[in-house]
Scaffold this motif. Structure first.
Motif: not given
Length: 224
Positions: A200-211
């Motif tokens: 779900p986080n591929i190609g989606r801008e993130m403000s912090r790492p998803a852990w």
């Protein structure tokens, strides 16, 4: 299984629409294969390239990214695929009373997305000594810093503008980096899970790492 995902978007990448299974985006893929990005470690079983590409293709399809063929609309993306290891590079002292030193902690911390957790540029300078003494980190940043001492399996998906590539130009749109501590696993066994979790986080801008700790999120339930 712990999975850390981080995506960076370029200015052009932020203008792209978000694909879906109903309105997909089509791509041409180029694989650079397996890479050892950190310290050398013997005995690693490399999964076959075809198997890895097949796994990545399935995960991308669930997020609305489909490979272009003669029967599909023309591609808009060129995806560069890479995977491998990012092991801690240790320097061991000849003196048994002196502790060993990790030479690439900054490199691993940067790969994990530490620059979005409050670490400064000097923390990623290889000529700068590791953090020590008085420092201020929140709980999440401290955990990420501690985790950077581990060995990792990693995967990278970088998206480029296809039209620009055909004109001999390289226009990066976004890059997604996926990491999973490797201790106790073989890459072939852990890759499908780590990529499914990061999907779900591929190609989606993130403000912090998803852990994500998969042992907590994917706990099985047995009813008798």
């Amino acid at each position: 299984i712990e999975v850390i995902t981080i995506t960076d978007m370029s200015r052009e990448g932020r203008l792209l629409r978000r694909p879906s299974t109903e309105k997909p985006m089509y791509y041409i893929a180029a694989s650079v294969g397996f890479r050892d990005l950190g310290g050398a470690m013997g005995g690693e079983k490399q999964p076959p390239n075809e198997e890895v590409v097949r796994t990545l293709t399935k995960v991308l399809a669930k997020q609305g990214y489909l490979p272009a063929t003669q029967e599909t609309p023309p591609p808009t993306l060129t995806l560069m695929l890479a995977w491998g290891t990012l092991n801690a590079d240790m320097e061991y002292s000849m003196d048994p009373d002196l502790p060993s030193r990790q030479r690439n902690r900054q490199q691993i911390l940067k790969f994990l997305g530490g620059y979005k957790m409050g670490f400064s540029a000097s923390d990623f300078d290889p000529l700068t000594p590791p953090l020590g003494g008085l420092s201020f980190m929140d709980f999440d940043a401290r955990q990420l810093y501690d985790l950077a001492a581990e060995d990792f399996y990693v995967a990278v998906i970088a998206a480029y503008d296809f039209a620009a590539m055909t004109n001999q130009q390289k226009k990066l749109l976004w890059t997604t980096r996926v990491s999973c501590p490797s201790r106790g696993f073989w890459f072939k066994d852990v890759l499908p899970a780590m990529m499914a979790i990061s999907g779900p986080n591929i190609g989606r801008e993130m403000s912090r790492p998803a852990w994500v700790n998969a042992s907590e999120k994917y706990r099985p339930e047995v009813l008798i």
